[in-house]
Enzyme design. Structure first.
Site, PDB file in Angstrom:
ATOM      1  N   ASP A   1      40.639  -9.883 -33.553  1.00 48.73           N
ATOM      2  CA  ASP A   1      41.126 -10.373 -32.258  1.00 48.73           C
ATOM      3  C   ASP A   1      42.630 -10.628 -32.258  1.00 48.73           C
ATOM      4  OD1 ASP A   1      38.635 -10.199 -31.133  1.00 48.73           O
ATOM      5  OD2 ASP A   1      38.130 -12.307 -31.407  1.00 48.73           O
TER       6      ASP A   1
ATOM      7  N   ARG B   1      39.950  -1.268 -28.164  1.00 46.74           N
ATOM      8  CA  ARG B   1      41.272  -1.862 -28.355  1.00 46.74           C
ATOM      9  C   ARG B   1      42.215  -1.042 -29.220  1.00 46.74           C
ATOM     10  NH1 ARG B   1      39.528  -8.210 -28.706  1.00 46.74           N
ATOM     11  NH2 ARG B   1      39.301  -8.509 -26.443  1.00 46.74           N
TER      12      ARG B   1
ATOM     13  N   LYS C   1      35.048  -3.841 -28.540  1.00 44.99           N
ATOM     14  CA  LYS C   1      35.388  -5.098 -27.878  1.00 44.99           C
ATOM     15  C   LYS C   1      35.302  -4.901 -26.351  1.00 44.99           C
ATOM     16  CE  LYS C   1      36.360  -7.438 -31.648  1.00 44.99           C
ATOM     17  NZ  LYS C   1      35.691  -8.712 -32.017  1.00 44.99           N
TER      18      LYS C   1
ATOM     19  N   ARG D   1      42.729  -9.857 -23.756  1.00 44.07           N
ATOM     20  CA  ARG D   1      43.740  -9.850 -24.823  1.00 44.07           C
ATOM     21  C   ARG D   1      44.806  -8.777 -24.593  1.00 44.07           C
ATOM     22  NH1 ARG D   1      41.952 -13.741 -28.042  1.00 44.07           N
ATOM     23  NH2 ARG D   1      39.693 -13.968 -28.298  1.00 44.07           N
TER      24      ARG D   1
END
Length: 587
Positions: free
Chosen positions: A458, A489, A485, A531
């Site tokens: 993360d 990502r 995710k 994110r």
């Protein structure tokens, strides 16, 4: 809400202090355990997010009563536990008492019912409310209507929920959003099927079930195609049916620690004892450590078994030996028909029920626990501090936390940023004897480095911003799990950086970023990934021109007040309408 935001901060002015928000990882686990507890309790949780609210919705659907007053969540546990399960924690259950299923709603005097007079908040679906595919009798084997719930886009909520529903014997229809239903569930679903619970995934018609099967197979084979699965369109559903029993479970350690956490939290409630075996390397181990810490706080006994060359066995709490497992000193390479070696195992006694025993506030009659500050989201401001002259201070973080993302400090030090931890502020203490320091990061000359992402997946998006600001090349290794995710990502980090003028690429299974110190700016798509959106905001600190983030509201998944805090550090306030849109609802 306007779903885009434009930022053009002056890095020379950017800086200040921001409090850490409540850890989403801790909040999920504590809410699950409190909802299964033998008595009401309270959870001190200063902030919320869409993911935390998803867990609250699902626990409420199972009849838990969760209400917020200020910074505190008051939790009355779910009511559909059998009489045997309400016995004293850890005590043996007589054969007569265990004749019926431990958690059967049929044997419970206060079973969840669709009848409003039951006083339950459960959302038991009527047949007319269910999607057409739920009308198949195969989904109603226990002659009760399934409970309907909404997990939103929260992977933790879903993966913790599935084993719990199985142990409770509750058939359920779980609605999901985003690409959650397309993210792999193997091998959890196969292990649950072996122990009595069936999981069926229904994706929207334009995607088809093949998308999920392809995602599961692609990850299982470790073959990651270049193409990215399109986000799923609502509604997607996951159906569960049957009762989950104890026994021996085997889960690969390098797919998702959330599978392991879900089983660790649910199997203590089973009538039978269990053995949870982990094969291969356990990645994201810190998340399992968080789970074990929360279970310990609620009085649940979990016995880790250390691997070794000798055979290991254990005896159930009913006196019967239930398994014997050999733990090789070296993992098998899978040849000659051998299975991958078990590298870690947990003995899980059954017939346990969580019971919170400690309270940080002696004046409160309810048992209490506190959600600690979130290193994962604090990392965005800590990296922002490394890109600003004044620096950023984050308060309310525990240096001794189980959270793996506290490694952000070590990685930023390796990049070359200035890191300072100051003495504790007593006003931020969890208890009088447990003060919390503050962490300050300031800009310095930074150079590229190599980063192992296995335990900190993360952190990769925000560390990619630090890498773009550093001089030289940064290489992220062990990035496979970034693909499953909220977005792929690997692809979306590269897209975000290159859209804003940075140099990023995938090569030989690694994410490679050639840092140049500055980027041009432009427009970055969040891909509905919180994110990625926050990474784009941090990148605006090294941009020559403005940075516009589309899909900006994705931050509400974990940090609704992010833009308010970011603009505050820019030394400016959000304009009226935007401030209302992006303000933290609990501030």
């Amino acid at each position: 809400m306007d779903n885009r935001i434009t930022l053009h901060p002056d890095a020379a002015r950017f800086g200040g202090t921001v409090p850490a928000i409540a850890s989403k990882s801790y909040a999920h686990r504590l809410l699950f355990l409190a909802s299964m507890s033998s008595e009401p309790c309270r959870i001190i949780c200063s902030t919320t997010s869409k993911d935390i609210e998803a867990t609250i919705r699902c626990m409420t659907a199972l009849s838990a009563d969760i209400r917020r007053e200020g910074d505190t969540l008051f939790v009355t546990p779910i009511s559909n536990f059998g009489a045997a399960q309400t016995a004293a924690l850890g005590s043996a259950v007589s054969s007569a008492a265990s004749g019926n299923a431990m958690l059967s709603s049929a044997s419970a005097g206060n079973a969840v019912s669709s009848d409003a007079s039951a006083g339950s908040a459960a959302q038991t679906a009527s047949e007319n409310d269910l999607p057409d595919f739920c009308q198949d009798p195969a989904h109603k084997e226990n002659n009760t209507q399934p409970v309907r719930m909404d997990a939103g886009e929260s992977g933790s909520t879903l993966r913790f929920l599935l084993p719990l529903l199985g142990v409770l014997g509750r058939d359920a229809v779980i609605e999901t959003g985003g690409r959650l239903a397309s993210r792999p569930l193997s091998p959890l679903k196969e292990e649950m099927l072996r122990h009595g619970t069936k999981i069926t995934v229904h994706l929207s018609a334009d995607q088809g079930i093949e998308t999920l099967q392809r995602a599961d197979q692609r990850y299982a084979d470790r073959k990651h195609a270049d193409q990215q699965d399109a986000p799923m369109q609502n509604p997607d559903y996951i159906l569960t049916s049957g009762r989950l029993t104890g026994g021996t479970y085997t889960i690969a350690g390098n797919i998702s620690s959330q599978y392991i956490t879900g089983l660790l939290m649910a199997l203590p409630l089973a009538e039978e004892d269990s053995l949870l075996q982990i094969t291969g390397k356990l990645e994201s181990k810190p998340y399992v450590d968080i789970t074990l810490a929360c279970l310990k706080e609620f009085g649940i006994r979990i016995d880790p078994i250390t691997p070794g060359p000798a055979a290991a066995s254990f005896v159930s709490n009913s006196g019967d030996q239930i398994t014997e497992t050999r733990f090789p000193a070296e993992a098998s390479d899978g040849t000659a028909g051998e299975k991958e070696a078990v590298t870690l195992a947990f003995r899980i006694p059954g017939r346990q029920r969580p019971a919170l025993r400690k309270s940080p506030d002696a004046a409160c009659t309810l048992p209490s626990c506190r959600v600690e500050g979130d290193w994962s989201n604090a990392a965005f401001f800590l990296v922002a501090g490394a890109l600003s002259e004044q620096g950023v201070t984050v308060t309310g973080l525990r240096p001794d936390s189980c959270q793996g993302d506290k490694q952000i400090l070590e990685v930023l030090q390796r990049f070359g940023a200035k890191v300072r931890i100051t003495p504790a502020d007593p006003s931020l203490s969890v208890t009088e004897s447990d003060p919390l320091p503050s962490v300050t990061i300031k800009k310095a000359s930074m150079r590229g480095l190599e980063i192992d992402a296995a335990d900190i997946p993360d952190l990769v998006p925000v560390l990619s911003a630090a890498a773009a600001a550093a001089e030289g090349t940064t290489v992220f290794r062990n990035i496979e799990r970034l693909r499953i995710k909220e977005s792929d990502r690997v692809a979306t980090v590269i897209d975000c950086l290159t859209s804003l003028g940075a140099c990023a690429r995938e090569e030989n299974g690694c994410l490679i970023i050639d840092g140049q110190g500055r980027i041009s700016g432009g427009t970055a798509d969040s891909h509905n990934d919180h994110r990625i959106a926050m990474t784009a905001a941090v990148l605006s600190l090294i941009a020559e021109g403005p940075v516009t983030i589309t899909g900006a509201s994705a931050v509400e998944k974990s940090y609704p007040g992010f833009y308010t805090d970011f603009r505050r550090l820019m030394q400016e306030e959000l304009p009226g309408a935007a401030a209302a849109s992006y303000s933290d609802p609990l501030s």
